[in-house]
Design an enzyme around this catalytic site. Structure first.
Site, PDB file in Angstrom:
ATOM      1  N   CYS A   1      17.694  12.522 -31.661  1.00 11.83           N
ATOM      2  CA  CYS A   1      16.949  11.266 -31.563  1.00 11.83           C
ATOM      3  C   CYS A   1      15.515  11.520 -31.095  1.00 11.83           C
ATOM      4  O   CYS A   1      14.561  10.974 -31.656  1.00 11.83           O
ATOM      5  CB  CYS A   1      17.692  10.334 -30.612  1.00 11.83           C
ATOM      6  SG  CYS A   1      17.100   8.639 -30.612  1.00 11.83           S
ATOM      7  N   CYS A   2      15.359  12.359 -30.069  1.00 12.88           N
ATOM      8  CA  CYS A   2      14.003  12.680 -29.591  1.00 12.88           C
ATOM      9  C   CYS A   2      13.218  13.428 -30.672  1.00 12.88           C
ATOM     10  O   CYS A   2      12.020  13.202 -30.845  1.00 12.88           O
ATOM     11  CB  CYS A   2      14.064  13.534 -28.325  1.00 12.88           C
ATOM     12  SG  CYS A   2      14.510  12.645 -26.829  1.00 12.88           S
TER      13      CYS A   2
ATOM     14  N   CYS B   1      12.524   5.851 -22.840  1.00  9.71           N
ATOM     15  CA  CYS B   1      13.269   4.876 -23.626  1.00  9.71           C
ATOM     16  C   CYS B   1      14.368   4.228 -22.773  1.00  9.71           C
ATOM     17  O   CYS B   1      14.949   4.877 -21.893  1.00  9.71           O
ATOM     18  CB  CYS B   1      13.905   5.561 -24.825  1.00  9.71           C
ATOM     19  SG  CYS B   1      12.719   6.215 -26.004  1.00  9.71           S
TER      20      CYS B   1
ATOM     21  N   CYS C   1      17.896   5.860 -22.257  1.00 11.79           N
ATOM     22  CA  CYS C   1      17.875   7.182 -21.624  1.00 11.79           C
ATOM     23  C   CYS C   1      17.157   7.163 -20.276  1.00 11.79           C
ATOM     24  O   CYS C   1      16.746   8.217 -19.778  1.00 11.79           O
ATOM     25  CB  CYS C   1      17.223   8.201 -22.547  1.00 11.79           C
ATOM     26  SG  CYS C   1      18.054   8.329 -24.140  1.00 11.79           S
TER      27      CYS C   1
ATOM     28  N   CYS D   1      11.933  15.844 -23.450  1.00 14.74           N
ATOM     29  CA  CYS D   1      12.337  15.379 -24.784  1.00 14.74           C
ATOM     30  C   CYS D   1      11.967  16.384 -25.864  1.00 14.74           C
ATOM     31  O   CYS D   1      12.532  16.372 -26.944  1.00 14.74           O
ATOM     32  CB  CYS D   1      11.694  14.030 -25.082  1.00 14.74           C
ATOM     33  SG  CYS D   1       9.892  14.081 -25.211  1.00 14.74           S
TER      34      CYS D   1
HETATM   35  S1  SF4 Z   1      14.490   9.205 -25.096  1.00 18.56           S
HETATM   36 FE1  SF4 Z   1      16.519   8.544 -25.840  1.00 18.56          FE
HETATM   37  S2  SF4 Z   1      16.207   6.781 -27.190  1.00 18.56           S
HETATM   38 FE2  SF4 Z   1      14.189   7.779 -26.833  1.00 18.56          FE
HETATM   39  S3  SF4 Z   1      13.893   9.110 -28.577  1.00 18.56           S
HETATM   40 FE3  SF4 Z   1      14.867  10.359 -26.964  1.00 18.56          FE
HETATM   41  S4  SF4 Z   1      17.114  10.171 -27.246  1.00 18.56           S
HETATM   42 FE4  SF4 Z   1      16.082   8.571 -28.502  1.00 18.56          FE
END
Ligand code: SF4
Length: 182
Positions: free
Chosen positions: A64-65, A150, A153, A175
Site C-alpha cells: 500500500c505504501c 494515514c 496506520c 513507509c
Molecule cells: S500508511 Fe497505511 S494507508 Fe497509508 S499508504 Fe501506507 S499502508 Fe497505505
C-alpha cells in the site's frame, strides 16, 4: 508547515508536494486546504496512477505504501534537482544518522539532492517556531497523536518516549519514501 514557512520566505511559489494516499484523516485534508489558502501555497497533490483503497488490509502495508506513497513521490521528484524534507534526527531511531544534505538516487537512476534543514531541531524547537510565527497546528495533535500519517496506520503512541510508536502498529518505522531505493 514549519519547513514550508521557512522555504516560502525565500521562494514563495516553491512547489509543496502532498501525497494524497486516499487514506488520510479528514482533519489532515482540511488542514492541507486551510494552509494552502492561508499561505497561498503552490500545492501539488500527488496520487497513485491506480489507487487501491484498503490495499494495506487486502495485501500489506508495504504494498500500500509503495503504491500510494513511494511510487507517486519518486515519479514526481524526477522533475526536480533538490528535495527539501522536514525530517529530524530526534523523530526516530531510523532517522538518527540523518544528514542535512545528502545525494538521493531515484529508481530511474537519476540523482537529486535531499536537504533536511531541520535535521538537528528538536520537537520543542518545532513547537516554539510554530507558536512564535502563529502557524496553526493540525488539530489531531491536541488528541495526543505525536506522528500522523494515514488514518488506518496511525494510533496514539504506544511509547510516550517514542513519537513514531503509533505508526503501523509497530510493524515498521518507515513507509519507504525516506529509504534509498536499491
Ligand atoms: S500508511 Fe497505511 S494507508 Fe497509508 S499508504 Fe501506507 S499502508 Fe497505505
Amino acid at each position: 508547515m514549519v519547513l514550508t514557512d521557512l522555504l516560502r520566505q525565500v521562494q514563495p511559489d516553491i512547489p509543496v508536494l502532498f501525497l494524497d494516499t486516499f487514506h488520510h484523516f479528514p482533519q489532515t485534508l482540511a488542514y492541507r486546504d486551510e494552509m494552502t489558502a492561508r499561505y497561498g501555497l503552490n500545492l501539488i497533490n500527488l496520487r497513485a496512477a491506480e489507487p487501491k483503497v484498503g490495499l494495506w488490509q487486502a495485501e500489506s502495508t508495504d504494498a500500500c505504501c509503495a503504491r500510494h506513497k513511494v511510487g507517486p513521490l519518486f515519479s514526481s521528484l524526477e522533475a526536480y534537482d533538490v528535495w527539501f524534507t522536514a525530517l529530524r534526527r530526534d523523530q526516530s531511531a531510523s532517522r538518527a544518522n540523518l544528514q542535512e544534505v545528502e545525494p538521493f538516487r531515484l529508481p530511474s537512476g537519476n540523482a537529486i539532492r535531499k536537504v533536511a534543514p531541520l535535521a538537528a531541531w528538536t520537537a520543542r524547537d518545532v513547537w516554539r517556531y510554530a507558536k512564535d510565527h502563529d502557524i496553526p497546528l493540525l488539530p489531531l495533535y491536541e488528541l495526543g497523536y505525536t506522528s500522523i500519517g494515514c488514518e488506518p496506520c496511525t494510533t496514539l503512541p504506544a511509547d510516550p518516549n517514542d513519537p513514531r510508536s503509533g505508526r503501523w502498529q509497530g510493524q515498521k518505522l518507515e513507509c519507504g519514501i525516506h529509504i534509498q531505493p536499491k
